[in-house]
Design a protein around this motif. Structure first.
Motif, PDB file in Angstrom:
ATOM      1  N   ASN A  27       0.844  -1.184   0.000  1.00  0.00           N
ATOM      2  CA  ASN A  27       0.000   0.000   0.000  1.00  0.00           C
ATOM      3  C   ASN A  27       0.888   1.245   0.000  1.00  0.00           C
ATOM      4  O   ASN A  27       1.784   1.392   0.824  1.00  0.00           O
ATOM      5  N   ALA A  28       0.616   2.174  -0.917  1.00  0.00           N
ATOM      6  CA  ALA A  28       1.451   3.362  -1.060  1.00  0.00           C
ATOM      7  C   ALA A  28       1.398   4.254   0.171  1.00  0.00           C
ATOM      8  O   ALA A  28       2.386   4.911   0.511  1.00  0.00           O
ATOM      9  N   ILE A  29       0.270   4.289   0.861  1.00  0.00           N
ATOM     10  CA  ILE A  29       0.154   5.120   2.064  1.00  0.00           C
ATOM     11  C   ILE A  29       1.033   4.558   3.183  1.00  0.00           C
ATOM     12  O   ILE A  29       1.696   5.304   3.902  1.00  0.00           O
ATOM     13  N   ILE A  83      -0.373  10.127  -4.494  1.00  0.00           N
ATOM     14  CA  ILE A  83      -1.160   8.926  -4.201  1.00  0.00           C
ATOM     15  C   ILE A  83      -2.621   9.136  -4.577  1.00  0.00           C
ATOM     16  O   ILE A  83      -3.260   8.252  -5.150  1.00  0.00           O
ATOM     17  N   ILE A  84      -3.166  10.316  -4.288  1.00  0.00           N
ATOM     18  CA  ILE A  84      -4.554  10.599  -4.656  1.00  0.00           C
ATOM     19  C   ILE A  84      -4.712  10.605  -6.175  1.00  0.00           C
ATOM     20  O   ILE A  84      -5.681  10.054  -6.714  1.00  0.00           O
ATOM     21  N   ILE A  86      -2.844   9.008  -8.387  1.00  0.00           N
ATOM     22  CA  ILE A  86      -2.707   7.630  -8.863  1.00  0.00           C
ATOM     23  C   ILE A  86      -3.963   6.829  -8.548  1.00  0.00           C
ATOM     24  O   ILE A  86      -4.420   6.030  -9.364  1.00  0.00           O
ATOM     25  N   TYR A  87      -4.545   7.050  -7.385  1.00  0.00           N
ATOM     26  CA  TYR A  87      -5.774   6.340  -7.032  1.00  0.00           C
ATOM     27  C   TYR A  87      -6.922   6.710  -7.968  1.00  0.00           C
ATOM     28  O   TYR A  87      -7.706   5.846  -8.370  1.00  0.00           O
ATOM     29  N   THR A  92      -6.524   2.111  -7.348  1.00  0.00           N
ATOM     30  CA  THR A  92      -5.825   1.282  -6.364  1.00  0.00           C
ATOM     31  C   THR A  92      -4.652   2.069  -5.787  1.00  0.00           C
ATOM     32  O   THR A  92      -4.149   2.996  -6.421  1.00  0.00           O
ATOM     33  N   THR A  93      -4.232   1.678  -4.576  1.00  0.00           N
ATOM     34  CA  THR A  93      -3.013   2.229  -3.991  1.00  0.00           C
ATOM     35  C   THR A  93      -1.933   1.169  -3.864  1.00  0.00           C
ATOM     36  O   THR A  93      -0.909   1.397  -3.239  1.00  0.00           O
ATOM     37  N   ASN A  94      -2.152   0.006  -4.470  1.00  0.00           N
ATOM     38  CA  ASN A  94      -1.174  -1.071  -4.463  1.00  0.00           C
ATOM     39  C   ASN A  94      -0.056  -0.709  -5.421  1.00  0.00           C
ATOM     40  O   ASN A  94      -0.275  -0.548  -6.626  1.00  0.00           O
ATOM     41  N   VAL A  95       1.173  -0.600  -4.901  1.00  0.00           N
ATOM     42  CA  VAL A  95       2.286  -0.154  -5.733  1.00  0.00           C
ATOM     43  C   VAL A  95       2.697  -1.180  -6.774  1.00  0.00           C
ATOM     44  O   VAL A  95       3.329  -0.841  -7.763  1.00  0.00           O
TER      45      VAL A  95
END
Length: 103
Positions: A27-29, A83-84, A86-87, A92-95
């Motif tokens: 998760n990117a976060i 991240i926002i 990209i989401y 998704t936030t999966n890198v």
């Protein structure tokens, strides 16, 4: 035990936890949180070496830490904006699922 050694051990543990979180999570976060933990470990080192250094009256260590906190805040703001974005594009936030950064 020397108090400086205790601070350095805590800082090393904090850095290791952050590095582990940044390298093992998808998760990117969570990766961003791991990077923030590593920056906090560096700040703890700055303060420890300033406090137990040869001239603790000079505010040099505090200035380094304040500058580092400012850089970390800017990094967090830019990182969260990325991240926002990209989401919104990939949903998704999966890198590992982000394989293309073209517009």
């Amino acid at each position: 035990m020397n108090p400086l050694n205790a601070y350095l051990i805590v800082s090393a543990l904090l850095f290791a936890i952050g590095l582990g979180g940044a390298l093992t999570r998808r998760n990117a976060i969570i990766v961003l949180i791991g990077i923030e933990l590593m920056l906090n470990a560096a700040n703890l080192n700055f303060i420890a070496f300033w406090r137990y250094g040869s001239n603790p009256e000079a505010p040099i260590g505090i200035m380094f830490v304040l500058f580092s906190i400012g850089v970390a805040a800017a990094e967090a703001a830019v990182g969260l904006a990325l991240i926002i974005s990209i989401y919104r594009h990939y949903k998704t936030t999966n890198v590992e699922q982000i394989d293309n950064l073209k517009g």
